[in-house]
Design a protein around this motif. Sequence first.
Motif, PDB file in Angstrom:
ATOM      1  N   ILE B 134       0.694  -1.383   0.178  1.00  0.00           N
ATOM      2  CA  ILE B 134      -0.457   0.244  -0.090  1.00  0.00           C
ATOM      3  C   ILE B 134       0.880   1.291  -0.157  1.00  0.00           C
ATOM      4  CG2 ILE B 134      -1.667   1.223   1.181  1.00  0.00           C
ATOM      5  CD1 ILE B 134      -2.841  -1.180   2.597  1.00  0.00           C
ATOM      6  N   ALA B 135       0.688   2.149  -1.137  1.00  0.00           N
ATOM      7  CA  ALA B 135       1.052   3.403  -1.246  1.00  0.00           C
ATOM      8  C   ALA B 135      -0.119   4.554  -0.308  1.00  0.00           C
ATOM      9  CB  ALA B 135       2.123   4.104  -2.407  1.00  0.00           C
ATOM     10  N   VAL B 136       0.909   5.922   0.151  1.00  0.00           N
ATOM     11  CA  VAL B 136      -0.710   6.618   0.180  1.00  0.00           C
ATOM     12  C   VAL B 136      -0.289   8.106   0.474  1.00  0.00           C
ATOM     13  CG1 VAL B 136      -1.402   7.252   2.505  1.00  0.00           C
ATOM     14  CG2 VAL B 136      -0.773   5.298   2.161  1.00  0.00           C
ATOM     15  N   GLY B 137      -0.148   8.666  -0.521  1.00  0.00           N
ATOM     16  CA  GLY B 137      -0.218  10.538   0.155  1.00  0.00           C
ATOM     17  C   GLY B 137      -0.596  11.277   1.272  1.00  0.00           C
ATOM     18  N   THR B 138      -0.783  11.176   2.000  1.00  0.00           N
ATOM     19  CA  THR B 138      -1.937  12.058   3.026  1.00  0.00           C
ATOM     20  C   THR B 138      -0.466  13.098   3.470  1.00  0.00           C
ATOM     21  OG1 THR B 138      -2.400  11.833   4.558  1.00  0.00           O
ATOM     22  CG2 THR B 138      -0.727  10.714   4.624  1.00  0.00           C
ATOM     23  N   ASP B 139      -1.398  14.364   3.752  1.00  0.00           N
ATOM     24  CA  ASP B 139      -0.998  15.447   4.330  1.00  0.00           C
ATOM     25  C   ASP B 139      -2.204  16.363   4.987  1.00  0.00           C
ATOM     26  OD1 ASP B 139       1.849  16.147   4.759  1.00  0.00           O
ATOM     27  OD2 ASP B 139       1.939  15.709   2.700  1.00  0.00           O
ATOM     28  N   THR B 140      -1.836  17.154   6.371  1.00  0.00           N
ATOM     29  CA  THR B 140      -2.673  18.677   6.684  1.00  0.00           C
ATOM     30  C   THR B 140      -1.600  18.931   6.408  1.00  0.00           C
ATOM     31  OG1 THR B 140      -1.585  17.588   9.421  1.00  0.00           O
ATOM     32  CG2 THR B 140      -3.793  16.908   8.480  1.00  0.00           C
ATOM     33  N   SER B 141      -1.338  19.366   5.533  1.00  0.00           N
ATOM     34  CA  SER B 141      -0.621  20.621   5.250  1.00  0.00           C
ATOM     35  C   SER B 141      -0.611  22.194   6.341  1.00  0.00           C
ATOM     36  CB  SER B 141       0.085  20.872   3.734  1.00  0.00           C
ATOM     37  OG  SER B 141      -1.288  21.193   2.664  1.00  0.00           O
ATOM     38  N   GLN B 142       0.450  22.738   6.182  1.00  0.00           N
ATOM     39  CA  GLN B 142       1.458  24.030   6.879  1.00  0.00           C
ATOM     40  C   GLN B 142       1.304  24.822   6.014  1.00  0.00           C
ATOM     41  OE1 GLN B 142       3.303  21.438   7.019  1.00  0.00           O
ATOM     42  NE2 GLN B 142       3.724  20.231   8.558  1.00  0.00           N
ATOM     43  N   GLY B 143       0.400  25.992   6.410  1.00  0.00           N
ATOM     44  CA  GLY B 143       0.716  27.134   6.010  1.00  0.00           C
ATOM     45  C   GLY B 143       1.263  28.594   7.145  1.00  0.00           C
ATOM     46  N   ARG B 144       2.351  29.477   7.070  1.00  0.00           N
ATOM     47  CA  ARG B 144       3.055  30.606   7.964  1.00  0.00           C
ATOM     48  C   ARG B 144       1.131  31.361   7.790  1.00  0.00           C
ATOM     49  NH1 ARG B 144       7.585  31.361  10.466  1.00  0.00           N
ATOM     50  NH2 ARG B 144       8.292  30.182   8.879  1.00  0.00           N
ATOM     51  N   PRO B 145       0.590  31.892   9.287  1.00  0.00           N
ATOM     52  CA  PRO B 145      -0.673  32.370   9.281  1.00  0.00           C
ATOM     53  C   PRO B 145       0.100  33.874   8.272  1.00  0.00           C
ATOM     54  CG  PRO B 145      -0.419  31.941  10.886  1.00  0.00           C
ATOM     55  CD  PRO B 145       1.014  31.417  10.222  1.00  0.00           C
ATOM     56  N   GLY B 146      -0.816  34.602   7.214  1.00  0.00           N
ATOM     57  CA  GLY B 146      -0.543  35.407   6.805  1.00  0.00           C
ATOM     58  C   GLY B 146       0.575  35.034   5.167  1.00  0.00           C
ATOM     59  N   ASP B 147       1.493  34.229   5.222  1.00  0.00           N
ATOM     60  CA  ASP B 147       2.113  33.635   4.310  1.00  0.00           C
ATOM     61  C   ASP B 147       1.112  33.086   3.090  1.00  0.00           C
ATOM     62  OD1 ASP B 147       4.540  32.951   3.537  1.00  0.00           O
ATOM     63  OD2 ASP B 147       3.874  31.421   2.883  1.00  0.00           O
ATOM     64  N   GLU B 148       1.625  33.460   1.789  1.00  0.00           N
ATOM     65  CA  GLU B 148       1.133  32.700   0.442  1.00  0.00           C
ATOM     66  C   GLU B 148       0.688  31.235   0.922  1.00  0.00           C
ATOM     67  OE1 GLU B 148       3.833  34.714  -0.053  1.00  0.00           O
ATOM     68  OE2 GLU B 148       3.098  36.555  -1.263  1.00  0.00           O
ATOM     69  N   LEU B 149       1.333  31.086   1.551  1.00  0.00           N
ATOM     70  CA  LEU B 149       1.095  29.142   1.217  1.00  0.00           C
ATOM     71  C   LEU B 149      -0.437  29.026   2.085  1.00  0.00           C
ATOM     72  CD1 LEU B 149       4.608  27.770   2.268  1.00  0.00           C
ATOM     73  CD2 LEU B 149       3.231  27.371   0.468  1.00  0.00           C
ATOM     74  N   GLU B 150      -0.641  29.838   3.059  1.00  0.00           N
ATOM     75  CA  GLU B 150      -1.923  29.413   3.786  1.00  0.00           C
ATOM     76  C   GLU B 150      -3.149  29.533   2.738  1.00  0.00           C
ATOM     77  OE1 GLU B 150      -2.921  32.550   6.908  1.00  0.00           O
ATOM     78  OE2 GLU B 150      -4.037  31.416   8.170  1.00  0.00           O
ATOM     79  N   TYR B 151      -3.139  30.346   2.314  1.00  0.00           N
ATOM     80  CA  TYR B 151      -4.541  29.818   1.177  1.00  0.00           C
ATOM     81  C   TYR B 151      -4.175  28.844   0.267  1.00  0.00           C
ATOM     82  CZ  TYR B 151      -4.019  34.840   1.436  1.00  0.00           C
ATOM     83  OH  TYR B 151      -3.947  36.427   2.417  1.00  0.00           O
ATOM     84  N   THR B 152      -3.942  27.766   0.318  1.00  0.00           N
ATOM     85  CA  THR B 152      -3.555  26.601  -0.508  1.00  0.00           C
ATOM     86  C   THR B 152      -3.100  25.277   0.232  1.00  0.00           C
ATOM     87  OG1 THR B 152      -1.589  27.039  -1.064  1.00  0.00           O
ATOM     88  CG2 THR B 152      -3.185  27.837  -2.961  1.00  0.00           C
ATOM     89  N   ALA B 153      -2.591  25.398   1.702  1.00  0.00           N
ATOM     90  CA  ALA B 153      -1.920  24.682   2.420  1.00  0.00           C
ATOM     91  C   ALA B 153      -3.573  23.580   2.981  1.00  0.00           C
ATOM     92  CB  ALA B 153      -1.388  24.568   3.294  1.00  0.00           C
ATOM     93  N   ALA B 154      -3.533  22.363   2.060  1.00  0.00           N
ATOM     94  CA  ALA B 154      -4.739  21.824   2.567  1.00  0.00           C
ATOM     95  C   ALA B 154      -4.637  20.448   2.890  1.00  0.00           C
ATOM     96  CB  ALA B 154      -5.493  21.178   1.604  1.00  0.00           C
ATOM     97  N   ALA B 155      -5.806  20.001   3.429  1.00  0.00           N
ATOM     98  CA  ALA B 155      -5.501  18.410   4.164  1.00  0.00           C
ATOM     99  C   ALA B 155      -6.451  17.425   2.657  1.00  0.00           C
ATOM    100  CB  ALA B 155      -6.027  18.298   5.492  1.00  0.00           C
ATOM    101  N   GLY B 156      -5.889  16.248   2.590  1.00  0.00           N
ATOM    102  CA  GLY B 156      -6.054  15.083   2.207  1.00  0.00           C
ATOM    103  C   GLY B 156      -5.421  14.205   1.815  1.00  0.00           C
ATOM    104  N   GLY B 157      -5.801  13.137   1.090  1.00  0.00           N
ATOM    105  CA  GLY B 157      -5.392  12.121   1.126  1.00  0.00           C
ATOM    106  C   GLY B 157      -5.879  10.399   0.009  1.00  0.00           C
TER     107      GLY B 157
END
Lengths: 131, 345
Positions: B134-157
């Motif tokens: 079994i190969a899994v790809g899973t994340d609850t990704s982190q984005g620093r508050p206010g950073d560009e990544l906060e708008y897209t860093a999401a959760a799923g797998g």
Amino acid sequence: MPEITEWRDRIWRYRLIGTKCKSCGSTYYPPRNGKCFRCGGETEEVELPRRGKLLSYTIVYQAPTLYKHSSPYIVGYIELSNGTRLFAMLTDIEPGEVRVGMELEATLRRLYTYGDSGHIVYGVKFRPVVE
Amino acid sequence: MKAKNKVGIYGYGAYIPRYIIENSSIAQVWGKLSTPIKSKTFPSYDEDSLTIAYEACRIAIESSGAPKDRVGAIYVGSESKPYAVKPSGTVLIDALGLSRRTLSADFEFACKAGTEAIQAISGLVSSGMIDFGIAVGTDTSQGRPGDELEYTAAAGGAAVIISRASEGVLAEIEASTSYVSDTPDFWRRSGEKYPRHLYRFTGEPAYFHHITTSVKMFFEEYGFSPKDFTYAIFHQPNSKFPQRVARMLGFTIDQIKPGLLSPIIGNTYSGATLVGLAATLDVAKPGDRILLASFGSGAGSDTFSFLVTDLIEERRAKPPLRAFLERVVTKDYSTYVRYRGKLML
């Protein structure tokens, strides 16, 4: 250390492992070691069905320390599809959405984390059926 | 790369959390005028990358009927593991009731850790060292508050069960190509909570260079072209990038449409391409050919070709990803902050 006790209980917490009486067929969750509570017969471990319906519930606002991060949370009294009744936390549902009779299914979630050691305790919770 | 003995996908499953936040809610807090996507998922207070992996694996196993006692490896690709040291597979094996006579490890390669796990599992299965993996790809990704990544860093797998083609697979893995270089577009040092990124590296030198190179190498090596594929999935960090890279490589928007979920669910990092693959397999027909090209910062890209078989009809994920998308509820920034543990008490 409480983490050791949690570890011993992990299998039935992860997988709805209960016990079934070999004589009268009564099922229990959490599993009962030893004799059947109803007839005194021998019991054996069984994996219980994941689906059930909500018989009753309560909403906890004053949570014990380990569950403070979850508050408010819902504890349900659930009847599984084979008739086993158990108490479990509900998840993916808001207090205003919960209804007696709703169909639920088991899932695995974080229960709590021990502050000093950081040890995470996972276990079964129930959520509205997704299909 | 081609497996010596043919391998393929025996079963698959995908999961996203119930909660989403609109990009406009984040922009309102930080005073931003434009946003990269419409909304993104985020985990509930009791979810992490391991519980998401559990859901995806359970769906994959139950929908396909894969024999639990013959699973010889579970590799979990993630950059948001609950433990820095303690593989997520250890809990998953006992929670899913898999055989303990197994390999298990966490994989990390930013957003392509899940496809890296597919490559490793494919090799183990093809060589005959294991029957199923079994190969899994899973994340609850982190984005620093206010950073560009906060708008897209999401959760799923998502999870895929790999077996020899002779076991009966719903999609054969025809071939793959992997491409890796030292490109510092994004990283997170040990002990740091949030990742950092070098703005000018994000697009051309990282995402576009690695995916286009990997896919072009794949085409040259195996003689495929975009018209050979019914569908394609490209890593989806936002709405624009996967659409632009598809056009650059000669694919149409219709080809990527079933697997393009980032406008609604955001970038699920290690889960992103595999969640897209699951959504595509949910609608694929026997004979369809699917191209998948992942991207992981740092940086690298894996390209695969999957040929869907007749078994897709009986092995489709139940529930499909659509069922999880239909149950989402929108939350505000304050709930998002609480559930993501950004409030320090």
